[in-house]
Enzyme design. Structure first.
Site, PDB file in Angstrom:
ATOM      1  N   HIS A 258      55.694  61.190 -16.368  1.00 55.34           N
ATOM      2  CA  HIS A 258      54.626  60.294 -15.904  1.00 55.34           C
ATOM      3  C   HIS A 258      53.237  60.710 -16.420  1.00 55.34           C
ATOM      4  O   HIS A 258      52.518  59.930 -17.019  1.00 55.34           O
ATOM      5  CB  HIS A 258      54.557  60.307 -14.367  1.00 55.34           C
ATOM      6  CG  HIS A 258      55.838  60.030 -13.679  1.00 55.34           C
ATOM      7  ND1 HIS A 258      56.353  58.757 -13.505  1.00 55.34           N
ATOM      8  CD2 HIS A 258      56.740  60.874 -13.097  1.00 55.34           C
ATOM      9  CE1 HIS A 258      57.489  58.832 -12.835  1.00 55.34           C
ATOM     10  NE2 HIS A 258      57.756  60.089 -12.587  1.00 55.34           N
TER      11      HIS A 258
HETATM   12  O1  RIB Z   1      55.060  59.980  -8.912  1.00 56.90           O
HETATM   13  C1  RIB Z   1      54.880  60.801 -10.034  1.00 56.90           C
HETATM   14  C2  RIB Z   1      53.725  61.732  -9.834  1.00 56.90           C
HETATM   15  O2  RIB Z   1      53.975  62.562  -8.715  1.00 56.90           O
HETATM   16  C3  RIB Z   1      53.507  62.700 -11.018  1.00 56.90           C
HETATM   17  O3  RIB Z   1      52.149  62.994 -11.121  1.00 56.90           O
HETATM   18  C4  RIB Z   1      54.269  63.928 -10.598  1.00 56.90           C
HETATM   19  O4  RIB Z   1      53.725  65.126 -11.161  1.00 56.90           O
HETATM   20  C5  RIB Z   1      54.037  63.926  -9.118  1.00 56.90           C
HETATM   21  O5  RIB Z   1      52.787  64.531  -8.882  1.00 56.90           O
END
Ligand code: RIB
Ligand code: CA
Length: 329
Positions: A258
């Site tokens: 992500h």
């Molecule tokens: O939902 C994904 C996010 O939540 C990303 O930033 C992961 O590192 C967690 O922090």
């Protein structure tokens, strides 16, 4: 050469934060002024240690500032923490999860965080700036919102705030929410309604920018410390996603890194697709909708539109950017 983009990262390192940090540090288009850590995937002590481990591996001198240890108010109501998707499972006695307590893929950190706390440093740096700093926030927005509340003069000084978080038709942590937002919904609503230019990179985009086992194996084949660490992080995430959170659009043996997509979106906005300017609010009601990013689909919205939100991504471009920066070097 084009002027470098000045950035501050706000992270809760974590496996995908680590890939995002390495991508930013290996991108000549960016000048990383500092990295703020926050409570999120793990306690802020852990996310700070993990961030330092990544910087040590990269032999980077970028300063690290430790941030908030808990959400602004959400943790005061224990009922709000009750419903969360499972994020750990045991396989043959082995713990499988997205984020271990510490990044086992990296040696213990030798470097230390700065004395100044993240919120103070953010305020000080932004006020002294020419208003040319982009913030890339890939954890809960506690530091950013606290700094905005403590000294609103920083708001017009933030050139752009790129946030990995939220979801329109995709969620992960509860049926209604994404992790970074639901960990501190009040902070997220403060940021979304601050008047700052916000580009939201939600799960609708990141879930379409997945990386698979084949790509992880290619990173490993380069054999450098960075590409091997990336492969280790991806393998950890691929196993966890297969067992805990298969993604609608992605094949088996893949994972969405992500946070790295938010970094790539600063470097090349074309990596995002279907970017819309909408009214986005965050529910902080504490019930089923807690932490939901409410994306208003109407042409005429009750309140002014406030957020650019990307609902798709160019996976091929994204993966190519990761190999350009983290592959063979
Ligand atoms: O939902 C994904 C996010 O939540 C990303 O930033 C992961 O590192 C967690 O922090
Ligand atoms: Ca994160």
């Amino acid at each position: 050469m084009k002027e470098k983009i000045k950035v501050i990262m706000d992270v809760d390192t974590g496996s995908d934060d680590a890939i995002a940090i390495m991508t930013a540090l290996r991108s000549p288009e960016l000048e990383v002024l500092g990295i703020c850590t926050v409570n999120g995937n793990k306690p802020v002590e852990n996310t700070t240690e993990n961030t330092l481990r990544v910087l040590d591996l990269m032999d980077s001198q970028v300063p690290v500032y430790k941030g908030c240890a808990s959400p602004m108010v959400a943790a005061l109501n224990p009922a709000r923490q009750m419903r969360r998707a499972k994020d750990v499972v045991k396989v043959d006695g082995r713990v499988v999860t997205y984020h271990h307590e510490y990044l086992e893929e990296f040696p213990k950190a030798k470097s230390k965080p700065q004395e100044e706390c993240a919120v103070c440093w953010l305020i000080d740096t932004l006020l002294k700036s020419k208003g040319d700093i982009t913030i890339i926030a890939v954890g809960p927005l506690t530091n950013i919102a606290t700094a905005m509340r403590a000294d609103p003069r920083i708001i017009p000084k933030i050139k752009k705030l790129v946030v990995m978080g939220g979801g329109h038709l995709q969620t992960n942590t509860t049926s209604a929410s994404e992790f970074n937002i639901v960990m501190d919904p009040e902070a997220a609503q403060i940021v979304m309604t601050s008047g700052c230019e916000v580009l939201l990179v939600p799960l609708d985009a990141t879930h379409r920018a997945w990386v698979g086992q084949e790509e992880s194996n290619r990173f490993r084949s380069f054999g450098t410390p960075v590409s091997t660490a990336v492969a280790d992080l991806l393998d950890t995430r691929i196993e966890a996603y297969d067992l805990l959170q298969p993604i609608t659009f992605a094949p088996k043996n893949t994972t969405p890194p992500h946070d790295a997509l938010a970094v790539c979106a600063v470097i090349d906005p074309e990596v995002l697709k279907d970017v819309r300017f909408c009214r986005v609010d965050v529910d902080f009601g504490g019930s089923y909708g807690d932490g939901m990013t409410i994306v208003d689909p109407r042409v005429r919205t009750d309140d002014p539109k406030n957020v650019y939100i990307a609902l798709d991504a160019d996976r091929e471009k994204f993966v190519g950017m990761l190999f350009d920066r983290l592959g063979e070097k």
